[in-house]
Write an enzyme that holds these catalytic residues in place. Sequence first.
Site: not given
Length: 332
Positions: A142, A147
């Site tokens: 991932e 974020e």
Amino acid sequence: MYTRCAILAFSSLVTVTVNAQSLLPSLTYDLIVSHVGYDFLGNFSWETADDPTNGCVNYVDKDTALKDNLTFVSDNKFVMRADDTKKVTKSARGRDSVRIHSLDAYDDALFVLDISHMPEGCATWPAWWTLSEKGPWPYGGEIDIIEGVNLGQQNLASLHTTPNCSMTNVRSQKGTTKSTSCDTSVNSNQGCGVSFPEQDSYGTSFNAVGGGFYIMEKSSTKGISVWFITRDSLLLLGGQPLLDLVLLSTPDAYFPTDKNCDYSKHFDAHSIVFDLTLCGDWAGSESVWNASTCAAKASTCKSFVDNNPHEFTKAYWEINSLKIYTPYVLLR
């Protein structure tokens, strides 16, 4: 004399680059996909499963998102948002929101995202990331490109992998290493993260300057790099990134895939995800919530989300384009 020579040299470099880019988007990468406006509707799926990060959200399907204005498009804009009109009932999974997943996956590739606005505010936890199409997670890896949580102002880029993938503290990047183990079984799946140096790379300050570009290179030979490019950057020409110059510049986050993290063992073709969860394991954890000024608005993140719809008027993604390039092959 030095200044004049430097300017002339730079001007020559720009001229060469401009001439080259009039022929090709990049001398090293070939544009294969450009998603603008309505393109997102046909090339992504709207996920409706429970949020895997335990957020206070109810992810809705595409028809519901379009009907309730949680997704809307124009010829040159794509917007996704959380509901900001009603309180959350006790029987609901959480506040209505959107999570989309690309139908296609890419291995070695360059991803260029042009965004005007990202979700901001207390309880928000937006992310733009990629993950293995094959899986199951965390097999195939991932990559978190954008974020952050709550009122943060600096982006965090991270990798999450199976065991035996780690990073050194010091490497060729502008950002600050926050953690070195990419293994999801270590440190409660913190991943190996890098905090960006720019104070306008995330949240309210990012939106105040009209957003910018996020670029991620995923390369089996060079590793994984992430750049944040502001709209006033010298790496732009005509409002668009000069990709070859970007690739020559120092990234904000760099994750070498060498002996400490073998690319072939940890990464494969990735699909793309955009989501906006609320609270959850990070933004809503007691320690994170209580350490922020958001705690003055509600004793818990969940109660804040459930009872304050007006606080989510700025919790939306506004995307101008997503372009995807693959390594250019001169002889076909």
